[in-house]
Design an enzyme around this catalytic site. Structure first.
Site, mmCIF file in Angstrom:
data_model
loop_
_atom_site.group_PDB
_atom_site.id
_atom_site.type_symbol
_atom_site.label_atom_id
_atom_site.label_comp_id
_atom_site.label_asym_id
_atom_site.label_seq_id
_atom_site.Cartn_x
_atom_site.Cartn_y
_atom_site.Cartn_z
ATOM 1 N N GLY A 1 123.234 55.881 22.381
ATOM 2 C CA GLY A 1 123.246 56.580 21.094
ATOM 3 C C GLY A 1 124.457 57.474 20.996
ATOM 4 O O GLY A 1 124.725 58.277 21.900
ATOM 5 N N LEU B 1 125.321 62.614 16.611
ATOM 6 C CA LEU B 1 125.867 63.916 17.002
ATOM 7 C C LEU B 1 125.471 64.310 18.410
ATOM 8 O O LEU B 1 126.283 64.864 19.156
ATOM 9 C CB LEU B 1 125.435 64.984 16.002
ATOM 10 C CG LEU B 1 126.296 64.973 14.736
ATOM 11 C CD1 LEU B 1 125.772 65.959 13.714
ATOM 12 C CD2 LEU B 1 127.757 65.278 15.062
ATOM 13 N N ALA B 2 124.224 64.017 18.812
ATOM 14 C CA ALA B 2 123.792 64.408 20.158
ATOM 15 C C ALA B 2 124.523 63.566 21.212
ATOM 16 O O ALA B 2 125.187 64.108 22.102
ATOM 17 C CB ALA B 2 122.280 64.248 20.286
ATOM 18 N N GLY B 3 124.412 62.237 21.096
ATOM 19 C CA GLY B 3 125.014 61.365 22.099
ATOM 20 C C GLY B 3 126.536 61.406 22.072
ATOM 21 O O GLY B 3 127.185 61.382 23.123
ATOM 22 N N ARG C 1 109.996 74.054 5.010
ATOM 23 C CA ARG C 1 109.740 72.748 4.391
ATOM 24 C C ARG C 1 108.267 72.370 4.346
ATOM 25 O O ARG C 1 107.805 71.817 3.355
ATOM 26 C CB ARG C 1 110.505 71.682 5.183
ATOM 27 C CG ARG C 1 111.974 71.876 5.021
ATOM 28 C CD ARG C 1 112.766 70.972 5.903
ATOM 29 N NE ARG C 1 114.176 71.202 5.627
ATOM 30 C CZ ARG C 1 115.168 70.604 6.263
ATOM 31 N NH1 ARG C 1 114.910 69.732 7.216
ATOM 32 N NH2 ARG C 1 116.407 70.862 5.946
ATOM 33 N N GLU D 1 117.483 64.473 18.346
ATOM 34 C CA GLU D 1 116.200 64.305 17.665
ATOM 35 C C GLU D 1 115.217 63.482 18.500
ATOM 36 O O GLU D 1 114.000 63.570 18.307
ATOM 37 C CB GLU D 1 116.423 63.651 16.288
ATOM 38 C CG GLU D 1 115.178 63.721 15.421
ATOM 39 C CD GLU D 1 115.380 63.184 14.006
ATOM 40 O OE1 GLU D 1 116.526 63.155 13.525
ATOM 41 O OE2 GLU D 1 114.364 62.795 13.391
HETATM 42 C C1 LIG Z 1 119.228 62.592 4.767
HETATM 43 C C2 LIG Z 1 119.212 63.546 5.906
HETATM 44 C C3 LIG Z 1 119.904 64.744 5.827
HETATM 45 C C4 LIG Z 1 119.883 65.642 6.883
HETATM 46 N N1 LIG Z 1 120.564 66.813 6.781
HETATM 47 C C5 LIG Z 1 120.561 67.683 7.808
HETATM 48 C C6 LIG Z 1 121.279 68.906 7.725
HETATM 49 O O1 LIG Z 1 121.920 69.213 6.734
HETATM 50 N N2 LIG Z 1 121.237 69.732 8.787
HETATM 51 C C7 LIG Z 1 120.551 69.441 9.922
HETATM 52 O O2 LIG Z 1 120.568 70.232 10.868
HETATM 53 N N3 LIG Z 1 119.886 68.274 10.032
HETATM 54 C C8 LIG Z 1 119.871 67.393 9.008
HETATM 55 N N4 LIG Z 1 119.182 66.222 9.124
HETATM 56 C C9 LIG Z 1 118.629 65.826 10.427
HETATM 57 C C10 LIG Z 1 119.771 65.332 11.325
HETATM 58 O O3 LIG Z 1 120.680 64.588 10.564
HETATM 59 C C11 LIG Z 1 119.298 64.473 12.481
HETATM 60 O O4 LIG Z 1 118.222 65.083 13.113
HETATM 61 C C12 LIG Z 1 120.410 64.281 13.506
HETATM 62 O O5 LIG Z 1 121.582 63.844 12.886
HETATM 63 C C13 LIG Z 1 119.999 63.323 14.598
HETATM 64 O O6 LIG Z 1 121.089 63.152 15.451
HETATM 65 P P1 LIG Z 1 120.959 62.318 16.789
HETATM 66 O O7 LIG Z 1 122.309 62.304 17.411
HETATM 67 O O8 LIG Z 1 119.830 62.834 17.592
HETATM 68 O O9 LIG Z 1 120.546 60.845 16.312
HETATM 69 P P2 LIG Z 1 121.236 59.805 15.289
HETATM 70 O O10 LIG Z 1 122.309 60.405 14.485
HETATM 71 O O11 LIG Z 1 120.111 59.156 14.602
HETATM 72 O O12 LIG Z 1 121.936 58.774 16.241
HETATM 73 C C14 LIG Z 1 121.204 57.793 16.928
HETATM 74 C C15 LIG Z 1 122.168 56.956 17.721
HETATM 75 O O13 LIG Z 1 121.414 56.137 18.584
HETATM 76 C C16 LIG Z 1 121.838 54.788 18.474
HETATM 77 N N5 LIG Z 1 120.682 53.976 18.841
HETATM 78 C C17 LIG Z 1 119.402 54.074 18.409
HETATM 79 N N6 LIG Z 1 118.621 53.207 19.066
HETATM 80 C C18 LIG Z 1 119.411 52.542 19.924
HETATM 81 C C19 LIG Z 1 119.186 51.536 20.896
HETATM 82 N N7 LIG Z 1 117.982 51.069 21.152
HETATM 83 N N8 LIG Z 1 120.260 51.067 21.576
HETATM 84 C C20 LIG Z 1 121.502 51.559 21.363
HETATM 85 N N9 LIG Z 1 121.765 52.539 20.485
HETATM 86 C C21 LIG Z 1 120.732 53.020 19.778
HETATM 87 C C22 LIG Z 1 122.364 54.633 17.087
HETATM 88 O O14 LIG Z 1 123.276 53.573 17.036
HETATM 89 C C23 LIG Z 1 123.033 56.017 16.901
HETATM 90 O O15 LIG Z 1 124.309 55.979 17.473
HETATM 91 C C24 LIG Z 1 119.167 65.329 8.051
HETATM 92 C C25 LIG Z 1 118.463 64.131 8.145
HETATM 93 C C26 LIG Z 1 118.454 63.263 7.061
HETATM 94 C C27 LIG Z 1 117.608 62.040 7.137
#
Ligand SMILES: Cc1cc2nc3c(=O)[nH]c(=O)nc-3n(C[C@H](O)[C@H](O)[C@H](O)COP(=O)(O)OP(=O)(O)OC[C@H]3O[C@@H](n4cnc5c(N)ncnc54)[C@H](O)[C@@H]3O)c2cc1C
Length: 666
Positions: free
Chosen positions: A40, A43-45, A337, A453
């Site tokens: 992944g 932003l986290a990964g 929320r 997340e």
């Molecule tokens: C419309 C919307 C607006 C938002 N606005 C805000 C905001 O303004 N402020 C805020 O703080 N939060 C906001 N959030 C929440 C926030 O965007 C998310 O919680 C956050 O971006 C999650 O980041 P992440 O890196 O954990 O996961 P993600 O960004 O979901 O990344 C997941 C990654 O994992 C990869 N992946 C998934 N499964 C697999 C697999 N099996 N094999 C290989 N790769 C895989 C994907 O390719 C991707 O690279 C919002 C959410 C939504 C839905």
């Protein structure tokens, strides 16, 4: 197995610093011999991969999209919190910590949340250094706005595209390491299983989504950063591809899954328009800074509006019910929320909804337009400005602040939100539950980490707006890079891990078996048929309001849908090719198991807290009624073969630095 959160001793404000001072380090020469898999690159990964590579580790990063830039994180609109106190309005690390624990309805781990608040300011500095174009005020300083559940302005933002800009920052940092050879990027690769050797995470099985080939990858530690599972509801504001597969696969291999029923239903989404919709769209919470939420006071007006006989703009102030301002005078439209969503549902259930199905409330900018317009007229020295001039000037300010969101709304709904109030309704948005992790962000499997997340996070039973980006980037840039070193310091002599062993063999075999089943099954119903069906059960019975009866029914119905899925699912195409239906089949199979555990968790938690609202447990005013005596714990589920047989482990939550009391936004 006993859960150990590994929270360090000492005063809360010193825990992280003292801990960092004492953990084992890996010398730079040894880091070159250590491989880390990051699954992944949102932003986290993305932030973790860039930082770990910068430190000198060899990183292999995986994403199913064609580029890290397309991760779901790009959708984040409103902003990211940090306790910089640039506005001088009384913010501090403690206040951010306090707001987050209270906002989460006292169901998060104090030490993790304090650390989050502590590192939040570093995130802003890091991102500014990367060139992230945060909004600035007239004097050039970084601007802030306010989000729900707080009384200060601490949200940094880049118009309505904060996630995109932050992701471009993380992606640039990753790209530098890709160019140096420290990150090997595997785009269009989906992780389908984790491989454990001697109990430790030692690699993954991934499928090349273009060729269909299964690949084995080994490493000394595996980091899961695969986002949330809101799409278990089928309709959500998440990206279409967001899924639970990686988290679920590691759950099946020993990682406990925590608080699956803690889901966030966001109050400001564009309402559903029909049965053939596959996606919902968020209108950022930032809009609640200026938008006022209301429904008609009289049932007959609501009916006339639904029938198209009355326009909202024709309704006088006395005939409007600004229900959040009425019920929660202290926080008004900026309540958290969960509170705002429930209040909107309550009004709609009572018959005051304003769209055809009666599932919408108004978000109105008329007052803000007038207020800004009058100030602008003063600034420009226009005496006795006409109403039209005031509106023109006010609309310009609203456009500067939220222009792209207004444009998006108009494109989807075909109504001009500058002239008529937006219609909004709650929708699934975020999952606070996820893989259980300790203070080091390690799961219950050694060497297997989970960030962003995907983990059960710092947000308890309800996340405050703009805190997800903060947590994902805190985990990736500032927490994991320290804590993983402590674990890897024991691995400096291990050397490269072979992928020829029986553990890899077995995991690959099992993965292939499932893929072959799907393409050979030749059933009658599409994957979406099952996803839609189970999503509806989840929304109706495990959604915004839950009851014992409904949850028991949901468990049974999901089991039935799952049994039917494994008999009758139809997946066209083959394995060794690009096959999006095959990808979806695996993801929906996992949703169908998670959905059951989700409902089981909600059934077991006999209280209402945050986003988990059990109708049986509410105050006479309809507010969530917590039961701290019996439920102040994290529910961490151990997989034993079936979701129905999952074993509950409890991590008791202790509140030493914040008084445990009833949440009030009045
Ligand atoms: C419309 C919307 C607006 C938002 N606005 C805000 C905001 O303004 N402020 C805020 O703080 N939060 C906001 N959030 C929440 C926030 O965007 C998310 O919680 C956050 O971006 C999650 O980041 P992440 O890196 O954990 O996961 P993600 O960004 O979901 O990344 C997941 C990654 O994992 C990869 N992946 C998934 N499964 C697999 C697999 N099996 N094999 C290989 N790769 C895989 C994907 O390719 C991707 O690279 C919002 C959410 C939504 C839905």
């Amino acid at each position: 197995m006993k859960l150990d959160s590994k929270v360090p001793e000492g005063p809360i404000k010193d825990k992280w610093t003292n801990y960092k001072n004492k953990i084992e380090l890996v010398n730079p020469a040894n880091k070159r011999n250590i491989d880390i898999i990051v699954v992944g690159t949102g932003l986290a990964g993305g932030s973790a991969a860039a930082t770990l590579a910068e430190l000198g580790y060899n990183v292999k990063a995986f994403a199913y999209q064609d580029s890290p830039r397309r991760a779901h994180s790009i959708a984040a609109q409103g902003g990211i919190n940090a306790s910089k106190n640039y506005m001088g309005d009384g913010d501090s690390d403690y206040r951010l910590f306090y707001d987050t624990v209270k906002g989460g309805d006292y169901r998060s781990r104090e030490a993790n949340v304090y650390r989050l608040a502590e590192v939040s300011t570093n995130i802003i500095d890091q991102c500014v250094a990367q060139g992230v174009p945060f909004a600035r005020d007239y004097g050039g300083l970084l601007d802030n706005r306010s989000f729900g559940g707080v009384l200060v302005s601490r949200t940094f933002y880049a118009k309505g595209q904060t996630g995109q800009q932050l992701l471009l920052g993380a992606y640039s940092a990753m790209n530098r390491q890709i160019a140096r050879g420290k990150i090997t990027m595997y785009n269009r690769h989906e992780m389908l299983d984790v491989v454990k050797i001697d109990g430790k995470a030692s690699g993954i099985i991934a499928r090349d989504l273009v060729t269909g080939e299964l690949e084995r990858h080994s490493a000394h530690a595996v980091v899961i950063a695969t986002g949330g599972y809101g799409n278990v509801y089928f309709l959500s504001t998440n990206a279409m591809g967001s899924n639970v597969t990686a988290s679920w696969k590691i759950h099946k291999k020993g990682a406990f899954f925590a608080n699956p029923c803690f889901t966030q239903i966001h109050p400001t989404c564009i309402p559903r328009s029909g049965d053939y919709q596959s996606k919902l769209t968020l209108m950022s919470e930032s809009l609640r800074n200026d938008g006022r939420i209301w429904v008609p006071k009289k049932l007959e007006d609501a009916k006339a509006i639904r029938e198209g006989k009355l326009k909202p703009t024709q309704l006088s102030e006395e005939d409007r019910d600004y229900f959040l301002e009425r019920r929660y005078p202290a926080f008004g439209n900026l309540v958290p929320r969960d509170v705002a969503s429930r209040a909107a549902k309550e009004r709609c259930d009572a018959g005051f909804g304003v769209n055809k199905p009666g599932e919408a409330v108004y978000l109105d900018f008329a007052s803000a337009i007038e207020r800004y317009g009058k100030t602008q007229a003063k600034i420009h020295g226009i005496d006795n400005a006409s109403k039209e001039k005031v509106i023109e000037l006010g609309e310009k300010i609203i456009e500067e602040k939220y222009g792209n969101l207004f444009q998006m709304y108009e494109k989807i709904v075909d109504e001009n939100p500058y002239k008529t109030p937006m219609m909004i309704y709650p929708a699934t948005h975020y999952t606070m539950g996820g893989v259980w992790v300790d203070y080091n962000l390690m799961t219950t499997v050694e060497g297997l980490y989970c960030i962003g997340e995907a983990n059960f996070s710092d947000h308890g039973a309800n996340r405050l707006g703009a805190s997800a980006l903060m947590q994902g980037l805190a985990d990736g840039y500032f927490v994991l890079p320290y804590t993983i070193g402590d674990y890897l310091s024991k691995d400096i002599r291990t050397g490269a891990i072979s992928t020829d062993g029986p553990e890899f063999e077995e995991a690959e075999k099992e993965t292939r078996k499932q893929l072959e089943f799907f393409v050979n099954n030749k059933g009658t119903h599409s994957v979406d048929y099952y996803h839609k069906k189970s999503g509806k059960v989840m929304w109706d019975k495990v959604g915004m309001a839950r009851t014992e009866k409904g949850l028991k029914e949901a468990i049974k119905e999901i089991q039935e849908i799952r049994a039917d899925f494994w008999k009758n699912v139809k997946v066209p195409g083959g394995i060794n090719e690009l096959n999006p239906e095959l990808e979806k089949a695996g993801r929906v199979a996992d949703f169908l198991e998670l959905g059951e555990l989700f409902a089981k968790d909600a059934l077991e938690r006999n209280e209402s807290c945050g986003g988990h609202f059990r109708e049986e447990y509410q105050t006479p005013e309809g507010e969530a009624l917590r039961d701290d005596k019996n439920f102040a714990y994290v529910a961490a589920w151990e997989y034993t073969g079936k979701p129905s047989e999952a074993i509950l482990h409890k991590e008791n939550l202790e509140f030493k630095d914040i008084e445990l009391k009833t949440r009030s936004y009045k």
